[in-house]
Structure formats: C-alpha cells, structure tokens
Design a protein around this motif. Structure first.
Motif, short mmCIF file in Angstrom:
data_model
loop_
_atom_site.label_atom_id
_atom_site.label_comp_id
_atom_site.label_asym_id
_atom_site.label_seq_id
_atom_site.Cartn_x
_atom_site.Cartn_y
_atom_site.Cartn_z
N ILE A 1 -0.78 -7.24 -1.17
CA ILE A 1 -1.08 -7.48 0.24
C ILE A 1 0.13 -7.14 1.10
N ARG B 1 0.39 -3.37 1.40
CA ARG B 1 -0.64 -2.87 2.31
C ARG B 1 -0.29 -3.19 3.75
N LYS B 2 0.23 -4.38 4.00
CA LYS B 2 0.63 -4.78 5.35
C LYS B 2 1.74 -3.87 5.86
#
Length: 170
Positions: free
Chosen positions: A7, A10-11
């Motif tokens: 995550i 991806r952020k």
C-alpha cells in the motif's frame, strides 16, 4: 507487513503521478496557443485559458464534452475522423483545419495533434495545439491572387514587361 508495504509503494506511485500531472498542467496553462487535451474517445479533459478564449468557452465549460461538439465545424467532421484514425495508429497530425467557436463563428486554425500512447501502444489521450491563422491564410491568398494578376497582365501586355529586384538585377 507485506500488505502495508504494498500500500505504501502504491501510495508513493500515486503521489508521484499526481505531482507529474500538476507539473504538466502548469506548463500547458502557460502556453500561448490553444491547448486541448482529450481522452482516447475525444472527451475534453483539459483546455488552457488561451484555448478557452480562442473557442469562446468559459472556464471549464468544455471539460467532459466531445471535441467534435467543442470546436469542430460541420465541414471539418470528415477530416476529424481521418485525423482520429491516424492518431489511434500512433501518428501525429498537423495542418490547417476548419474550426468553430462556441457562438458558431468559424475560422481556420493551424492545428498540431499528438497521440499519447500507453506502454502497449494504445491511445490514451490526444494533445491538440491550435492557433487562428485566418489572417495569415488571407494574406497568402491575396499575394497569390496579386501574383496571378501580375503574370496575366505581363503575359498579355503589348510591350515588354520586366521586373528588377532591390539590387537592380533583372
């Protein structure tokens, strides 16, 4: 954990993409010609202030509309289809194109359209840059007409006609 790391990565990628878009947006706003960006289907996603003035659209009013409804004149529809086919094949297009303003006023624009392709060669967006060349075209046509008129007079004159350049050469 692996999920938290995925995550986070991806952020970071999304943030980097947002920053890149903001840089391009700032650049395109400042260009002194009309800049219109559409998606692959021809839906306007960006129009710089110069393009809004050129085509008589208020701030943001053209966003979400099909480019055919924004600035393509009736006589330009067939050519627009040919241009789109070329762009979908990954080829840029430039030339003079009949366009119209929101109020229906028409003019000739010098247009340069560039396809934006993804990594697999699919069309993702189109960047179009345009400017009004009506006066330039009119001046060129007038010069061509005057040249033809001069040639016709010179060819039919019962006396010799010649031209001398600024250096006195025939």
């Amino acid at each position: 954990s692996k999920i938290a790391r995925d995550i986070t990565e991806r952020k970071r990628a999304e943030d980097a993409l947002r920053e890149e878009r903001a840089r391009w947006h700032t650049t395109l706003i400042g260009i002194g010609d009309g800049v219109i960006v559409t998606d692959a289907e021809g839906i306007v996603t960006f129009m710089n202030p110069f393009a809004e003035r050129l085509y008589a659209w208020g701030h943001g009013e053209a966003i979400g509309r099909n480019i055919l409804d924004v600035n393509v004149s009736a006589e330009g529809r067939a050519l627009a289809g040919q241009i789109l086919a070329s762009l979908r094949a990954g080829k840029s297009w430039s030339g003079h194109f009949p366009v119209q303003r929101r109020d229906g006023g028409r003019f000739i624009a010098a247009v340069s359209d560039t396809p934006v392709l993804d990594g697999e060669g699919r069309l993702r967006a189109i960047i179009g840059i345009s400017r009004d060349v009506t006066e330039e075209d009119l001046a060129a046509e007038t010069a061509k007409t005057n040249e033809a008129r001069f040639r016709a007079i010179a060819d039919e004159a019962p006396v010799g006609v010649f031209e001398i350049d600024a250096d006195g050469r025939y």
